[in-house]
Motif scaffolding. Structure first.
Motif, PDB file in Angstrom:
ATOM      1  N   PHE A  90       0.746  -1.240   0.134  1.00 34.84           N
ATOM      2  CA  PHE A  90       0.076   0.029  -0.236  1.00 34.84           C
ATOM      3  C   PHE A  90       0.901   1.228   0.017  1.00 34.84           C
ATOM      4  O   PHE A  90       0.602   2.361   0.539  1.00 34.84           O
ATOM      5  N   GLY A  91       1.983   1.064  -0.391  1.00 35.84           N
ATOM      6  CA  GLY A  91       2.924   2.140  -0.427  1.00 35.84           C
ATOM      7  C   GLY A  91       3.459   2.650   0.871  1.00 35.84           C
ATOM      8  O   GLY A  91       4.170   3.914   1.192  1.00 35.84           O
ATOM      9  N   GLY A  92       3.377   2.164   1.889  1.00 28.64           N
ATOM     10  CA  GLY A  92       3.704   2.458   3.121  1.00 28.64           C
ATOM     11  C   GLY A  92       5.370   1.863   3.517  1.00 28.64           C
ATOM     12  O   GLY A  92       5.646   1.091   2.914  1.00 28.64           O
ATOM     13  N   LYS A  93       5.761   2.635   4.572  1.00 27.40           N
ATOM     14  CA  LYS A  93       7.131   2.194   5.079  1.00 27.40           C
ATOM     15  C   LYS A  93       7.158   2.697   6.528  1.00 27.40           C
ATOM     16  O   LYS A  93       6.471   3.589   7.054  1.00 27.40           O
ATOM     17  N   ILE A  94       7.584   1.503   7.256  1.00 25.26           N
ATOM     18  CA  ILE A  94       7.787   1.597   8.627  1.00 25.26           C
ATOM     19  C   ILE A  94       9.193   2.287   8.964  1.00 25.26           C
ATOM     20  O   ILE A  94      10.451   1.593   8.317  1.00 25.26           O
ATOM     21  N   LYS A  95       9.536   3.297   9.543  1.00 24.57           N
ATOM     22  CA  LYS A  95      10.738   4.102   9.803  1.00 24.57           C
ATOM     23  C   LYS A  95      11.639   3.061  10.550  1.00 24.57           C
ATOM     24  O   LYS A  95      12.721   3.109  10.243  1.00 24.57           O
ATOM     25  N   ASP A  96      11.102   2.656  11.538  1.00 20.83           N
ATOM     26  CA  ASP A  96      12.022   1.840  12.434  1.00 20.83           C
ATOM     27  C   ASP A  96      11.116   1.092  13.482  1.00 20.83           C
ATOM     28  O   ASP A  96       9.790   1.359  13.686  1.00 20.83           O
ATOM     29  N   ILE A  97      11.858   0.078  14.210  1.00 24.31           N
ATOM     30  CA  ILE A  97      10.811  -0.893  15.229  1.00 24.31           C
ATOM     31  C   ILE A  97      11.578  -0.885  16.278  1.00 24.31           C
ATOM     32  O   ILE A  97      13.083  -1.303  16.172  1.00 24.31           O
TER      33      ILE A  97
END
Ligand SMILES: [Mg+2]
Length: 200
Positions: A90-97
């Protein structure tokens, strides 16, 4: 406190998300492999919307399965990768975990309801916690965000949300908004009304 949070004008805040019960269905048997991981409908798309709006998304999650010896770091990394791939559709990105590997009996400060994971994120990325939002499904998420000085807290009804809202009504801290699910929470965030609404 900021009046409201608007797309592209999120100040130095980010959106923190819990994982189990918010993004994916929680399980009393814990999430031990990719095959245990099932997205809650609309959650991956919702993260895509946050990314499209220019908001950074950071995961903050307790994963005691590591120190309980039930899941290896490698397996956990596979699960996170699977999550990120689903969000990327869906074009999303998680910056950090940021995750806490400790068991409850280890008495660490990073396991929610402790604020440690938020402080780790702040140290690494320098966001303003007071301009940030936490979306979680448990009392522990709300308590941890409160202890860290996160500006706004949203409780979702998925996962433990319904049950824990009853606890929070008695004991606090109350969320600023009680959302049906992550998709509803994100709609509220993107409408700018989380920072302008009255306390729940
Ligand atoms: Mg949870």
């Amino acid at each position: 406190m900021k009046e409201k949070m608007v797309k592209k004008d999120c100040g130095k805040g980010v959106v923190f998300l819990d994982r189990d019960g918010v993004i994916n269905r929680d399980s009393p048997d814990y999430i031990r492999s990719v095959s245990d991981f099932h997205f809650i409908p609309g959650s991956a798309e919702a993260i895509g919307k946050l990314f499209a709006a220019g908001l950074d998304v950071i995961l903050i999650t307790n994963q005691s399965v590591i120190n309980r010896g039930w899941v290896t770091e490698e397996k956990l990394s596979d699960i996170f990768q699977h999550l990120c791939q689903g969000v990327a559709l869906f074009g999303g990105k998680i910056k950090d975990i940021f995750y806490c590997p400790h068991r409850p009996d280890e008495g660490c400060s990073c396991r929610k309801p402790g604020p440690g994971l938020f402080f780790q994120a702040e140290k690494k990325h320098g966001m303003d916690l007071s301009e940030s939002i936490m979306v979680g499904d448990s009392a522990k998420d709300m308590q941890a965000a409160e202890a860290a000085g996160v500006g706004r807290k949203i409780l979702v009804k998925t996962g433990n949300g319904q049950k824990d809202m009853a606890f929070l009504k008695k004991n606090g801290p109350l969320p600023d908004y009680l959302a049906e699910d992550l998709a509803d929470a994100v709609d509220r965030i993107l409408s700018g009304s989380v920072f302008s609404c009255k306390k729940y």
